[in-house]
Design an enzyme around this catalytic site. Structure first.
Site: not given
Ligand code: BES
Ligand code: ZN
Length: 870
Positions: A150, A319
């Site tokens: 992603e 997640e």
């Molecule tokens: N889909 C995101 C991860 C992501 C973030 C992929 C930016 C590519 C670019 C994941 O679901 C997410 O939101 N992760 C958060 C943690 C969450 C608990 C808020 C993060 O990575 O900070």
């Molecule tokens: Zn997320």
């Protein structure tokens, strides 16, 4: 517009890319990948089955980035399944579009094709695509290989149509070193071992987007548990961390059971792995069936603070909820990223609140998510929740507070508007309707509307399609309440204050059930005897309120008499502070309000007390090096904290409330910031015990202990903290030490910190935290600014593709309040302008303008007020 900006705009326009899915719709990929022994190179073969649509043309186009293509074969499949090879005359890589174009001399007609491509690539360290993670076991350096696709990095691993709408099934085979664990989205079906090489093949995946494909290869240990419905859940870590994954495993199993029931849809795969990776760019990633984390967001041990433990539960729940909301039903395009992230940021609270009701998580939602969103969205250079995205390079900048926290906050408001049961039934309807497909924001509204019978689209449209939110000004006359709304913008100079948007605002007052106002000025029948009036009760509304003096007085009495709920007390204080910053009232009005919180005993309001005092101290200091405000505040803060300091003490009681355990470190650190003598002595003692006798510090107090030692210490403490940083395997402890090592007062120690940033001691994944902290220290912000300018090219090379890089201008700007610096800031960033830092740069400018104006208005008054208290 200067020359630089002009160039940038032109380049940017040219890159407004066409979506490839409109001309080729893949249905299945067979992917064979070979990770070479050196772990620096890979090669592979992909067979793509799909349909060419649109007009006949002489080429097929796929995404790829940085791959070498060794061979391409195009086979056309007739309706009767006859296969004909179409000769490929040229293979062209179009680097600036991340494209691979297969040209043919013959026209390619719409229909089914099978395209085979052989390719090779290089494994680079910048934590996206396929990348290495580095770790050490018993003094031996090791590496494992992981992926992060992603938002648009699958194209760095294999040619594909790399857009969320291009859903297909995937069958993956991985060749890797024998003895290593290989994980994919699905269960392993076969493993063929040939001496030192093994080929692991995984089961075919459900129909899914490319950004959710993932694999991990390396030496890993695991723990396993079964969900109620028999899904195998495993937590994987590097060998020496495996006992620290038990809490994540427990939460994963419980959250899995919760979601299956809440959504009434079984988890679509037979296994789900949770992997803690030693190097990881963001916090965690929801790859279908193979969720990846940075160690800090998945592992807990005896050194883990309660806040971090809570966060682990939240990240796991976040997640896991994406497995339905995001993976099963996916946004059509990145414009609707908020559907994924805003939703998961709300649902994580619902799930964890159900698992751990004693954590009183919804009050924390209001502070951590909603208040953060209200602050970010009070800028002119914010963006609507639904944000146009023309090119994937822009995507990175929208993984921000607006998509996450504002998204979650408006859903919170909607949940309240519809009621929990209709909200849930509507979500189930939405997920069932769009399973294995893509959706847009309006699809969600329509589903909720069908179930609830309420005008969801009308209610929500303004909140998601417009920037900002309203400030509701309220006065009461004899028999009515007069409510007028205008967009709330903190910067008094901003033209956004003239925005004419009108939001539908639920008043959310006990006395006025169900009332929604959407006029510039609305009169609502109301009898004065019903006061104290409080709007936005429970803080489910996404707006701020500015009350007339008369109403305010009744409210402040209610605060003192304990008539308002914990969350409402917090809301009143926060609204009071933010309207002060924005110039709607003076700092003395706020400080007088604050005085009514002298008997406050609950975490939410204390969070606002602490953050408002720290912002005030940080922003309203008179000049560089002038400590008069800081000094004048100390007696006030000491007095304010003394009751709670006594009540909470230094040790956790066996049956104390969760929120008290979280409050203790906050009160102690506030008292320490005011140099409260007994507190400083006690913190020093704890630090010495840790350094000399290796006595464990209560993890919840650790950050304050370390920070105080650094703030009042020198080279000796620097050396001690650095050794602890290197020695500890706990990422939570590392984070506390980061806060401390960036808190020294001496410039030679700042120089040592800045030099450290370019060594292996600090992982690339942590670099942006260090930089943000260095800027927050008033003693080191100037030196850090010089360092940043001198090392910009290096920084861009190492973290240029990470989210943290995009945020740097804001990290800088929020710590300066002088006009001269504003000029330096502008000159430097304009010379470095590029799409990923543009919004952050503009927000930084705006933050500085706001702070400068606030400083001019209130700095003297604040100093005088605190002095008068002594
Ligand atoms: N889909 C995101 C991860 C992501 C973030 C992929 C930016 C590519 C670019 C994941 O679901 C997410 O939101 N992760 C958060 C943690 C969450 C608990 C808020 C993060 O990575 O900070
Ligand atoms: Zn997320």
């Amino acid at each position: 517009m200067n020359q630089q900006t002009l160039c940038y705009t032109r380049m940017y326009m040219a890159k407004n890319v066409k979506r490839l899915y409109s001309s080729f719709k893949p249905s299945h990929y067979d992917v064979k990948m070979n990770i070479h022994e050196d772990k620096r190179n890979f090669n592979g073969e992909v067979v793509i089955y799909g349909q060419k649509t649109g007009r006949p043309s002489k080429r097929l186009t796929f995404h790829q980035k940085g791959l070498k293509i060794q061979r391409a074969e195009v086979v056309s499949v007739s309706k009767k399944d006859a296969k004909t090879i179409v000769p490929v005359s040229r293979i062209v890589r179009h680097e600036s579009y991340d494209e691979l174009r297969l040209h043919s001399e013959q026209p390619l007609y719409p229909g089914q094709y099978i395209v085979t491509l052989e390719f090779s690539g290089v494994i680079t360290k910048n934590m996206d695509g396929i990348y290495p993670c580095f770790f050490e076991i018993d003094g031996v350096q090791k590496e494992l290989i992981a992926t992060q696709f992603e938002s648009h990095h699958a194209r760095e691993a294999f040619p594909c149509i790399d857009e969320p709408e291009a859903k297909a099934t995937f069958k993956l085979s991985l060749e890797h070193a024998s003895g290593e664990t290989a994980l994919g989205n699905t269960q392993v079906t076969t493993q063929v071992i040939n001496d030192n090489r093994t080929i692991t093949t995984f089961d075919i995946t459900p129909i899914m987007s490319t950004y959710l494909v993932a694999f991990v290869v390396g030496e890993l240990s695991y723990r396993e548990a079964l969900s109620k419905n028999g899904i195998t859940i495993r937590t994987y870590t590097v060998a020496n961390q495996i006992e620290n994954a038990d809490f994540a495993l427990e939460v994963a199993v419980k959250a899995m059971d919760f979601y299956e029931e809440y959504y009434d849809i079984p988890f679509p795969l037979s296994k789900c792995d949770f992997v803690a990776l030693p190097d990881f760019a963001s916090g965690a990633m929801e790859n279908w069936g193979l969720i990846t984390f940075r160690e800090q967001t998945m592992l807990c041990d005896e050194h883990t603070s309660l806040g971090t433990k809570q966060y682990v539960a939240i990240v796991v729940a976040h997640e896991l909820t994406h497995q339905w909301f995001g993976n099963l039903v996916t946004m059509r395009w990145w414009t609707d990223l908020w559907l994924n992230e805003g939703f998961a940021s709300w649902m994580e609270y619902l799930a964890v609140d159900t698992l751990f009701p004693e954590w009183e998580l919804w009050t924390q939602f209001s502070v951590d998510e909603q208040q953060a969103a209200l602050k970010a969205d009070a800028l002119e250079f914010t963006h609507p929740i639904e944000v146009p995205v023309h090119h994937p390079d822009e995507i990175r900048t929208i993984f921000d507070i607006i998509s996450y926290q504002k998204g979650a906050s408006v859903l919170h408001m909607l949940n309240d508007y519809l009621g929990a049961e209709h909200f849930r039934a509507g979500l189930q309807h939405y997920l069932k309707t769009f399973a294995y497909k893509n959706a847009e924001t309006t699809d969600l509204w329509r589903s909720l509307e069908e179930i609830s019978g309420k005008p969801v689209m009308d209610f929500m449209n303004t909140w998601t399609s417009r920037s900002g939110y309203p400030l509701l000004s309220v006065t009461a006359d004899k028999d009515s309440l007069v409510c007028s709304q205008q967009r709330f913008v903190t910067n008094p100079q901003s033209k956004a204050r003239k925005d004419t948007t009108l939001w539908p605002i639920p008043l959310l007052a006990k006395e006025l059930p169900g009332v929604l106002v959407q006029k510039r000025t609305a009169k609502v029948p109301f009898s004065k005897t019903q006061t104290p009036l409080l709007l936005n009760q429970g803080l489910t509304g996404f707006y701020r309120v500015d009350y007339s003096h008369e109403i305010q007085e009744l409210q402040t009495n209610a605060i003192k008499n304990g008539q308002l709920s914990d969350i409402d007390r917090m809301g009143l204080l926060s609204d009071g502070f933010e309207v002060t910053k924005a110039g709607y009232q003076s700092i003395t009005d706020y400080l007088e309000l604050l005085e009514h919180y002298a008997n406050e005993t609950k975490l939410p309001a204390w969070e606002i007390i602490a953050s408002s005092l720290s912002t005030l101290r940080h922003t309203l200091a008179l000049n560089d090096g002038d400590d008069s405000l800081r000094e004048a505040m100390k007696p006030f803060v000491k007095k304010l904290t003394s009751r709670e300091l006594k009540r909470l003490g230094w040790t956790k009681q066996t049956d104390e409330k969760h929120l008290d355990t979280l409050l203790r470190p906050l009160i102690i650190s506030l008292a320490a910031s005011a140099d409260e003598t007994d507190t400083l002595v006690k913190l020093q003692l704890l630090y010495n015990h840790k350094i000399h006798d290796n006595t464990q510090i209560d993890p919840d107090l650790r950050a304050t202990v370390y920070v105080t030692a650094a703030r009042t210490g020198g080279q000796k403490e620097y050396d001690e903290l650095l050794s602890s940083y290197i020695a500890t395997s706990s990422s939570d402890e590392k984070l506390s030490i980061t806060a401390a090592m960036t808190s020294f007062q001496q410039s030679e120690l700042h120089a040592q910190v800045l030099a450290l940033l370019q060594t292996k001691t600090i992982r690339t994944q942590d670099l942006s935290y260090w930089i943000a902290y260095c800027f927050m220290n008033r003693h080191s912000r100037r030196q850090t600014w010089q360092w940043l300018q001198d090392n910009w090219a290096w920084l861009k090379k190492v973290i240029g593709t990470d989210l943290g890089f995009a945020r740097i201008p804001v990290y800088v700007a929020r710590n300066f309040t002088d006009e001269d610096f504003l000029k330096e800031y502008t000159t430097f960033f304009e010379s470095k302008m590029e799409p990923v830092i543009k919004r952050s740069y503009e927000q930084g400018l705006e933050i500085m303008q706001t702070n400068i104006a606030w400083h001019q208005r209130d700095a003297q008054a604040a100093l005088a007020w605190f002095k008068a208290q002594q």
